[in-house]
Write an enzyme that holds these catalytic residues in place. Structure first.
Site, PDB file in Angstrom:
ATOM      1  N   ASP A  11       0.804  -1.230   0.000  1.00  0.00           N
ATOM      2  CA  ASP A  11       0.000   0.000   0.000  1.00  0.00           C
ATOM      3  C   ASP A  11       0.831   1.270   0.000  1.00  0.00           C
ATOM      4  O   ASP A  11       0.456   2.266  -0.599  1.00  0.00           O
ATOM      5  CB  ASP A  11      -0.938   0.018   1.219  1.00  0.00           C
ATOM      6  CG  ASP A  11      -0.165   0.150   2.530  1.00  0.00           C
ATOM      7  OD1 ASP A  11       0.687  -0.715   2.824  1.00  0.00           O
ATOM      8  OD2 ASP A  11      -0.411   1.116   3.269  1.00  0.00           O
ATOM      9  N   ASP A  19       5.588   0.202   3.395  1.00  0.00           N
ATOM     10  CA  ASP A  19       5.868  -1.047   4.091  1.00  0.00           C
ATOM     11  C   ASP A  19       5.637  -2.233   3.159  1.00  0.00           C
ATOM     12  O   ASP A  19       5.496  -2.064   1.951  1.00  0.00           O
ATOM     13  CB  ASP A  19       5.020  -1.154   5.370  1.00  0.00           C
ATOM     14  CG  ASP A  19       3.518  -1.060   5.073  1.00  0.00           C
ATOM     15  OD1 ASP A  19       3.119  -1.275   3.907  1.00  0.00           O
ATOM     16  OD2 ASP A  19       2.748  -0.768   6.007  1.00  0.00           O
ATOM     17  N   TYR A  78      -5.818   0.679   8.768  1.00  0.00           N
ATOM     18  CA  TYR A  78      -6.904   0.983   7.831  1.00  0.00           C
ATOM     19  C   TYR A  78      -8.235   0.583   8.458  1.00  0.00           C
ATOM     20  O   TYR A  78      -8.996  -0.209   7.906  1.00  0.00           O
ATOM     21  CB  TYR A  78      -6.679   0.292   6.482  1.00  0.00           C
ATOM     22  CG  TYR A  78      -5.504   0.884   5.736  1.00  0.00           C
ATOM     23  CD1 TYR A  78      -5.612   2.127   5.112  1.00  0.00           C
ATOM     24  CD2 TYR A  78      -4.275   0.233   5.693  1.00  0.00           C
ATOM     25  CE1 TYR A  78      -4.531   2.689   4.462  1.00  0.00           C
ATOM     26  CE2 TYR A  78      -3.189   0.786   5.031  1.00  0.00           C
ATOM     27  CZ  TYR A  78      -3.319   2.011   4.416  1.00  0.00           C
ATOM     28  OH  TYR A  78      -2.253   2.581   3.766  1.00  0.00           O
ATOM     29  N   GLU A 132       5.725   9.755   3.360  1.00  0.00           N
ATOM     30  CA  GLU A 132       5.365   8.420   2.869  1.00  0.00           C
ATOM     31  C   GLU A 132       4.418   8.510   1.673  1.00  0.00           C
ATOM     32  O   GLU A 132       3.408   9.207   1.731  1.00  0.00           O
ATOM     33  CB  GLU A 132       4.714   7.595   3.981  1.00  0.00           C
ATOM     34  CG  GLU A 132       4.461   6.139   3.580  1.00  0.00           C
ATOM     35  CD  GLU A 132       4.060   5.259   4.750  1.00  0.00           C
ATOM     36  OE1 GLU A 132       4.165   4.023   4.609  1.00  0.00           O
ATOM     37  OE2 GLU A 132       3.630   5.788   5.794  1.00  0.00           O
TER      38      GLU A 132
END
Length: 497
Positions: free
Chosen positions: A82, A85, A234, A474
């Site tokens: 995603d 990571d 999430y 990120e």
């Protein structure tokens, strides 16, 4: 896509006329936007999990996660990581896929030589989602990787030795939110492949219907079923009603099956059709659903969908300064500001909705009604352009927030694969804890994650190019997905008022 072509030509003529009058000047050219489009799609190659194809362009990446699912006797190889990571989270992956598909559906005519790359980016995900949805009856596999364990390591996906646990929702442990979003993704993608690969398109739509039925019959939130595996990463904060309406709306559009129209009419009110909401994200689909359904009213005068046009207007008006219902927050430099963490995800999704709604309005010369005033399609396009241009470098810092675009862009991206030496440069295994020296290093990332849009600046236009500052540094697939559609539009219409 005939209406899309007409709209693009109309806008092109308008832009050329205004440009010839020297009323304004664009910060970026058509070539700049085309370059941004190419890179925004290329980014997805850096997020790939599984066995990479021979035409992989980001060659510093290697194969990874090739046994995902095997210990559970299921093939879950493929899909996308995603963000920075090495976890495959189902909810943001599905939302990314829906928005990538929507980008192609609305603005694919402007993608030209990038359309095949865009389709490939979608298929990399849908191939995985199909496996996750069809491996077992009344089951949807929704995640690979234990995020709590994964986040304790800083290692390349090619090296990962953290537990590749597999998580699923079922009739016993429901997840209507992630299942309905998966249905939306498969249905939207079926439209993308309808002409180029009809049999694949039919498979996508058939599976979307089955997954939606599963989501609707076994209601519940995946956050309740999976707890700390998906939360706080999430968590489905908005619940699952928004995804059920969103999923039904996409299957309605893809299939034109009257039963989904009936479902929307019967269940819309209880699923949040009457609620105004002002953030469109992997968690909350309400503004996107309103805009999506407004199309039928604006283009086909489907009276049942008139209220979705009214609610879309409310959403649009909240973004436009000077209207009676304006409530959005902007930085001093003009960037829409929603949150301190990964703010640009809201900017890209909003810009996409502005452009899509402008396209729908233009189909019948409509306007957005904001109390006593009106907002035209041209106003929406202009507003979207400011957001897109800000991301690409027209901002107080004169910095592009897309990696590899422009002369100044983030060098210390919070991304494991990008920040560690590539397996080609350093073939030996780099263990879990040994990677942290690269996280804390002041050196630029050795591998350029071309096209990645990072979380972005704060509410005062300030950005810290610090790898450890994940809130700003990120990237994520769902930041890029709607941006693909936005830059495709501006590559064909580079100048607006």
């Amino acid at each position: 896509m005939a209406s899309a072509t007409t709209f693009t030509m109309m806008m092109h003529i308008l832009c050329l006329t205004l440009c010839s009058l020297s009323l304004f000047c664009s910060a970026f050219t058509s070539q700049d936007y085309s370059n941004a489009l190419e890179k925004s799609i290329l980014f997805f190659e850096g997020q790939r999990s599984g066995k990479l194809p021979s035409n992989q362009r980001l060659t510093w990446r290697g194969n990874s996660g090739q046994s995902d699912g095997s210990s559970y006797h299921v093939d879950l190889v493929g899909g996308y990581y995603d963000a920075g990571d090495n976890v495959k989270f189902g909810l943001p992956m599905a939302f990314t896929t829906t928005l990538l598909s929507w980008s192609v559906i609305e603005f694919g005519n402007s993608m030209h030589n990038q359309i095949e790359n865009a389709r490939a980016a979608i298929k990399w995900s849908t191939d995985y989602l199909l496996k996750a949805a069809t491996a077992a009856p009344n089951t949807l596999y929704v995640q690979v990787g234990d995020p709590n364990m994964d986040h304790r390591c800083w290692e390349r996906p090619e090296d990962m030795d953290t537990p590749r646990n597999v998580y699923k929702v079922s009739d016993q442990n429901p997840g209507s939110d992630v299942a309905a979003e998966t249905a939306a993704a498969l249905a939207a993608a079926s439209i993308v492949f309808k002409d180029s690969d009809p049999s694949y398109s039919a498979q996508l739509l058939h599976t979307a219907m089955k997954v939606f039925d599963f989501a609707d019959r076994h209601r519940g939130s995946y956050s309740d079923s999976l707890n700390s595996v998906v939360c706080p990463f999430y968590c489905s904060y908005s619940g699952y009603n928004d995804e059920l309406l969103w999923g039904a709306s996409w299957i309605h559009r893809a299939s034109q099956n009257s039963s989904y129209l009936a479902y929307i009419q019967s269940n819309g009110h209880t699923l949040g059709a009457d609620n105004d909401d002002y953030s469109f994200s992997w968690d909350d689909k309400r503004p996107g659903t309103k805009v999506l359904l407004s199309k039928d009213f604006l283009e086909k005068t489907t009276q049942e969908f008139q209220m979705y046009k009214a609610h879309s207007d409310n959403y649009i008006c909240s973004l436009i300064p000077g209207t009676s219902s304006f409530q959005a927050q902007y930085t001093p430099g003009g960037l829409l500001y929603k949150a301190s963490e990964s703010n640009l995800q809201y900017v890209t999704s909003t810009a996409f909705l502005l452009l899509t709604y402008a396209k729908y309005l233009s189909s019948n010369g409509g306007v957005a009604t904001c109390g006593g005033s009106t907002v035209t399609a041209e106003n929406l396009i202009s507003h979207a352009k400011k957001q897109v241009d800000y991301i690409l470098g027209d901002n107080p810092a004169k910095m592009s927030y897309m990696v590899g675009f422009g002369e100044k862009y983030p060098q210390h991206v919070h991304h494991r694969g990008s920040s560690l030496p590539s397996i080609h440069a350093h073939p030996d295994h780099i263990a879990c804890n040994n990677g942290f020296q690269y996280l804390y290093s002041s050196s630029p990332n050795p591998n350029v994650l071309a096209g990645a849009i990072v979380g972005g600046p704060d509410n005062k236009d300030s950005f810290s190019d610090d790898r450890n500052n994940y809130q700003q540094a990120e990237p994520a697939t769902y930041i890029n997905a709607p941006f693909v559609g936005a830059v495709a539009f501006f590559s064909a219409n580079p100048t607006t008022k």
